[in-house]
Write an enzyme that holds these catalytic residues in place. Structure first.
Site, mmCIF file in Angstrom:
data_model
loop_
_atom_site.group_PDB
_atom_site.id
_atom_site.type_symbol
_atom_site.label_atom_id
_atom_site.label_comp_id
_atom_site.label_asym_id
_atom_site.label_seq_id
_atom_site.Cartn_x
_atom_site.Cartn_y
_atom_site.Cartn_z
ATOM 1 N N SER A 144 0.790 -1.197 0.128
ATOM 2 C CA SER A 144 -0.055 -0.025 -0.085
ATOM 3 C C SER A 144 0.943 1.252 0.081
ATOM 4 O O SER A 144 2.025 1.162 0.360
ATOM 5 C CB SER A 144 -0.806 0.065 1.117
ATOM 6 N N ASP A 145 0.440 2.385 -0.535
ATOM 7 C CA ASP A 145 1.034 3.622 -0.094
ATOM 8 C C ASP A 145 0.780 3.835 1.269
ATOM 9 O O ASP A 145 -0.041 3.269 1.793
ATOM 10 C CB ASP A 145 0.424 4.857 -0.886
ATOM 11 N N TRP A 146 1.504 4.703 1.812
ATOM 12 C CA TRP A 146 1.411 4.838 3.380
ATOM 13 C C TRP A 146 0.019 5.256 3.747
ATOM 14 O O TRP A 146 -0.550 6.337 3.207
ATOM 15 C CB TRP A 146 2.277 6.007 3.694
#
Length: 260
Positions: A224-226
Site C-alpha cells: 500500500s501507499d502509506w
C-alpha cells in the site's frame, strides 16, 4: 532465482511469521520510512523501504537526480538505464532494500503536483522509461517499486477522489507503463490512495487481482501507499503488504498483523 529462494523460505514460516512479512512496523520505526520485522527462523533481516523516485529521502550525502520528466525528454534508453543504476547504487550504499520508485502515472491532470516524478503523458514513452529505470535500479541488488497503481493522476483530494476509467482506456493508456514494469521484472508495485470506479486502489480486485496479477502475471508483491489501506478485506483483493503498517499515523492499530 529470487522467487525460488523466497518460496522455499516462506514454506518454513508459521502463519504469524507470514503475516509479519507483509506488515510494516509503523512509520519510521527503523532506518527507513517503511520497515518490516526481522524473522530469525529464516535469517531474514526485514525490509527497509525508502523514498523516492529522484533520490533518497531524509538522508545526507546523497544526490538529487534529474526528474523523471527530464530523463524521459532525452528519449535515450541507455541514459535512462544509467540514471536508474546510479539511483540504485546510492540506495544500496545506504543499506536500503526497496527503492520506492519509479513513478509512472500519466500526467492526465496538467497541474498535478507530482507529474515531474514520472515520465510524461505518453504511455509508450512512460513504459519504456519505467522499464529502463527498473532494470538500472535492480542491477544493484535493490528492489524497485512501480507506483502509483493506478489512476493516481492528481494530488488534490487524492485520498477520496474516484478516477472513472473504462476498460480499454485503462489497458491502453494508464496500465501500459505498469505492464512494462512487470516485463522488467519489477519486485514490487505500490497501490495508490485514490479510488478507481468507486473502489479504493488498495482494495480493488479488478485492478490488482485481475489486471496486474492475472493478465500481467505479476509475480511480486503489492504494497500500500502509506496508510492507503482501508480494511482487512484488502488481503483478498490483491494487497500483500501494509505500509507503514498501522491504520493511521501512530495509531498502534493495524489491518494486518494481529488483526489478520
Amino acid at each position: 532465482t529470487a522467487y525460488t529462494k523466497a518460496k522455499a523460505a516462506v514454506a518454513k514460516l508459521s502463519l504469524s511469521e507470514k503475516v509479519s512479512l507483509g506488515t510494516g512496523v509503523q512509520w519510521q520505526r527503523g532506518h527507513c520510512v517503511g520497515n518490516t520485522a526481522a524473522i530469525s527462523t529464516i535469517n531474514f533481516p526485514g525490509l527497509c523501504l525508502q523514498d523516492g523516485p529522484l533520490g533518497i529521502r531524509f538522508a545526507d550525502l546523497v544526490s538529487v537526480f534529474p526528474a523523471g520528466i527530464n530523463a524521459a525528454a532525452t528519449f535515450n534508453r541507455d541514459l535512462i538505464q544509467q540514471r536508474g543504476a546510479a539511483l540504485g547504487a546510492e540506495f544500496k550504499a545506504k543499506g536500503i532494500n526497496v527503492a520506492l520508485g519509479p513513478a509512472m502515472n500519466i500526467a492526465r491532470i496538467p497541474a498535478a503536483g507530482r507529474n515531474w516524478e514520472g515520465f510524461g503523458g505518453d504511455p509508450y514513452l512512460n513504459g519504456e522509461a519505467a522499464f529502463q529505470t527498473i532494470v538500472g535500479i535492480q542491477s544493484n541488488g535493490v528492489q524497485a517499486c512501480a507506483k502509483h497503481y493506478i489512476n493516481n493522476e492528481q494530488e488534490k483530494n487524492r485520498g477520496s477522489a474516484s478516477s472513472e476509467v473504462d476498460d480499454r482506456t485503462e489497458h491502453e493508456i494508464y496500465a501500459l507503463p505498469f505492464l512494462q514494469s512487470v516485463r522488467a521484472n519489477v519486485a514490487s508495485v505500490m497501490c495508490s490512495y485514490n479510488k478507481i470506479n468507486g473502489t479504493y486502489a488498495c482494495g480493488n480486485d479488478e485492478t490488482l487481482n485481475q489486471i496486474l496479477k492475472t493478465e500481467f502475471a505479476f509475480p511480486g508483491y503489492v504494497m500500500s501507499d502509506w496508510w492507503a489501506q482501508m480494511d482487512v478485506g484488502s488481503v483478498t483483493k490483491g494487497l500483500d503488504m501494509s505500509m507503514p503498517g498501522d491504520t493511521a499515523y501512530n495509531s498502534g492499530q493495524t489491518y494486518f498483523g494481529q488483526t489478520l
